[in-house]
Structure formats: structure tokens, C-alpha cells
Enzyme design. Structure first.
Site, PDB file in Angstrom:
ATOM      1  N   ASN A 126      -7.367   4.277   3.591  1.00 28.19           N
ATOM      2  CA  ASN A 126      -6.306   4.646   2.666  1.00 28.19           C
ATOM      3  C   ASN A 126      -6.280   6.151   2.450  1.00 28.19           C
ATOM      4  O   ASN A 126      -7.257   6.851   2.735  1.00 28.19           O
ATOM      5  CB  ASN A 126      -6.435   3.911   1.319  1.00 28.19           C
ATOM      6  N   GLU A 172      -8.330   0.706  -3.888  1.00 26.60           N
ATOM      7  CA  GLU A 172      -9.333   1.745  -3.636  1.00 26.60           C
ATOM      8  C   GLU A 172      -8.854   3.140  -4.001  1.00 26.60           C
ATOM      9  O   GLU A 172      -9.618   4.106  -3.896  1.00 26.60           O
ATOM     10  CB  GLU A 172      -9.786   1.692  -2.176  1.00 26.60           C
TER      11      GLU A 172
END
Length: 369
Positions: A126, A172
Site C-alpha cells: 500500500n 494498514e
């Protein structure tokens, strides 16, 4: 509606001698292509018709009488403190503004680079970019980073509340934000699972320092954060504390997170980390002595360069003999050595006497033949 052009689109137009539409909106890669090939956008002139293609040749170095100012591209997003959009309308306008759209395109481009280099698998990895006092762009959950689109990017606040974006943000992002909250220099984070650096994370082996100048300058000391469940508050707290002083953190049994002043900077550090871990691994198999590498005096110079580039380094106060202390690094296979050799079993007198009698009988019979 203004057309978005990628670097490939612009290259094709220029090769075919066609004008680039004056009102076109360019991806960061398209801007880079034009700059690198001696063009600069003339928005006002193009719209007034004084430049047919909307571009003019930039001054070229080495031509007499031409002024040339070399540049270093800077992708850091700078905002004025206290000016975050507040209302839904303001947030929507901000989220679709040219500057934010350009960052979204760069995030998509980097996602493709991560995927192409085998740094992500499935929906792994990410990216985040801080764009305000309380605003962060982030990639969504459950999406391949190789196939993201600009419309997939999300906007959240520093508590993780989603403010804009059609897809749900990644859990996250809270780990990234935890570093941002503790370290103001952290404006962007890249998390991925590059094979070589992740192998060090799984083995919980901290890569040595002072072996390759580029690694020491652009990464500093690579740290290891203990394992926590991905996406949990415990992981955010743990990595946030380790990450505030280290721009590259190996996440035990998980992957790697790097941070920088912009998303390009953060991603470059991911490439640096995996290449370095691969080189160290190969070098450790050659049978030579890695030792202290370039030495403490040179390591001190690396820290000075990092500081000059605006990067923090928590080794600044260490002595030279401590800067290249790789005594904990043990390359190769580690075998567990028993504490002590097992004791010989104590002899049984009755068994010993029986063995002697049987041996005597056998010898007699062999002698009689």
C-alpha cells in the site's frame, strides 16, 4: 472535459508531429517526458494561439548565448498549515484539484512499478501521501497495485476516517499515519513485500551497515520491528515508534515499509532496500569476510550527506567504532550446537561378563576348526 495524457500519449503525439492539446492535463510521467526531451508547457501562450502545440523548446545546455538552469525534480507536496478543506464541497474540490490528481497518477504509476518488480502479490502492499495537516491520500483495500486506477485512491484524515474515494481505504494506512504523526519529515510511505528484504524480515536478520555507500546514504540503518498483526493498532504503535527514526523498517514475518518526503522518494527507498539485501545475501555466500566494510570515518561522511539531503539519521551521536559494528550479523546457515556431548552410558558388569564368555566360546570353536 480536459483530456488526461500519459507519457506514452505525449511521446506518440510528438513523434507524429501533432500538437499536444493546450487544455490537456498531464500525468507526472508526461511532465517528466516533456522536461527530459527539452519541452516546457506554455499554457497561456497555447490558449491564446501563439504556440501551435502548447510547447516550446527549452534552453539547451552547451549552446552559446542560451541560458540553462539545471533542475532537480521535487515531488513533495507542500501545503499552508491551517488551510485544510473542511466542508464536503471543499473536500470534493480539493480531492479533484490538479495538484492532487497529479499525486494520484503518480501513486498509480508506482503501484504498477511495484507489481512489475514482484514487490507485491495479490492485493499486497500500500501507498500513502500526506497532503495536509489532517489529510492523507492512500490506496484502497483488496486491490492489485498493478491494476489500480486514479479513481481508486482514497482520502482519509489522520485518524483514518475516510473523507473521499469510492473504494474503502486500506486498514494498514494507520501504520503509515503512525509514523507521520511521530515524524513530521515523513510525508509519504511505501509498504511492500520485496522478496530479498522480506526474507531478511522473516529470518529477523538485520542487514549490516557500511558495505555500500548508496545504501547507507539513502536508507541509513535498516531497522527491524517486532511482529504484530497487520492492520492492528499494536502494529501501528510498534512500527510508528521504530519508523520515526528509521526510513526503512523490516516488519518481522511480514514485509518492509519505507518513508520519504514524497511518494517517489519512499518508493526509491524500497528499491534500494531490496537491491541491498539481495547484494548482501549474495556476498555472504561467497566465503569472503564482510567485516566492517568502508570504515567508520567514511560512515560519518554518509551521515553528513544524509543530513544535507534533509534526511534524519539516529546514528549521528555514535562513535566511529560503533557506526560499522556488524558483530551481530551472521551470514549463511546457522546450526544449533548442543550444550554438551551426551554422556557415555555406564557399563553393566553382568552384561560385560556375558559378552566376554560368549566371545571366549566363539574363539574356541573357531580354533578347533
Amino acid at each position: 472535459m480536459a483530456q488526461f495524457l500519459t507519457a506514452r500519449d505525449v511521446e506518440k503525439l510528438i513523434r507524429n508531429g501533432q500538437p499536444v492539446p493546450a487544455d490537456a492535463r498531464l500525468t507526472p510521467g508526461a511532465h517528466d517526458y516533456l522536461r527530459d526531451h527539452g519541452h516546457s508547457k506554455l499554457n497561456a501562450a497555447a490558449k491564446s494561439g501563439s504556440a501551435a502545440s502548447g510547447y516550446a523548446s527549452a534552453p539547451v545546455a552547451g549552446i552559446p548565448g542560451k541560458k540553462y538552469d539545471p533542475i532537480v525534480p521535487d515531488y513533495e507536496y507542500k501545503w499552508t498549515p491551517g488551510t485544510d478543506p473542511k466542508t464536503p464541497a471543499e473536500i470534493a474540490a480539493f480531492f479533484s484539484s490538479p495538484a492532487i490528481v497529479a499525486i494520484k497518477h503518480r501513486m498509480v504509476d508506482i503501484g504498477q512499478r511495484m507489481w512489475a518488480r514482484n514487490y507485491t502479490d495479490g492485493n499486497g502492499g500500500n501507498l500513502t501521501v500526506r497532503v495536509g495537516d489532517n489529510l492523507v491520500l492512500c490506496t484502497p483495500t483488496l486491490i492489485s497495485k498493478g491494476f489500480m486506477k486514479m479513481e481508486d485512491i482514497c482520502l482519509v484524515d489522520m485518524d483514518g476516517k475516510q473523507l473521499a474515494g469510492a473504494r474503502k481505504r486500506t486498514s494498514e494506512c494507520m501504520t503509515h499515519i503512525a509514523i507521520m504523526k511521530r515524524q513530521p519529515l515523513c510525508k509519504s510511505c511505501c509498504h511492500a513485500h520485496p522478496p530479498h528484504a522480506t526474507a531478511f524480515a522473516v529470518a529477523k536478520v538485520q542487514p549490516p551497515t557500511c558495505l555500500i555507500p548508496e545504501a547507507d546514504i539513502f536508507l541509513g540503518k535498516i531497522a527491524i520491528a517486532r511482529y504484530e498483526t497487520p492492520g492492528s493498532q499494536q502494529m501501528a504503535d510498534t512500527v510508528g515508534e521504530v519508523g520515526k527514526d528509521n526510513q526503512c523498517v523490516l516488519l518481522a514475518n511480514h514485509g518492509v515499509i519505507t518513508w520519504g518526503k514524497d511518494i517517489e522518494d519512499a518508493y526509491w527507498k524500497m528499491e534500494n532496500a531490496d537491491a541491498y539485501c539481495q547484494t548482501v545475501w549474495v556476498a555472504s555466500q561467497l566465503g569472503g569476510e564482510l567485516g566492517s566494510g568502508v570504515g567508520g570515518s567514511n560512515a560519518r561522511e554518509f551521515i553528513k550527506i544524509r543530513k544535507a539531503l534533509g534526511m534524519p539519521d539516529n546514528r549521528e551521536g555514535l562513535k566511529e567504532c560503533e557506526l560499522c559494528d556488524n558483530s551481530e550479523f551472521r551470514p549463511g546457515v546457522m546450526c544449533q550446537v548442543p550444550d554438551a556431548a551426551p554422556a557415555e552410558p555406564s557399563a553393566n558388569p553382568e552384561v560385560e561378563a556375558l559378552v566376554q564368555r560368549l566371545t571366549g566360546e566363539i574363539m574356541k570353536q573357531l580354533g578347533a576348526k
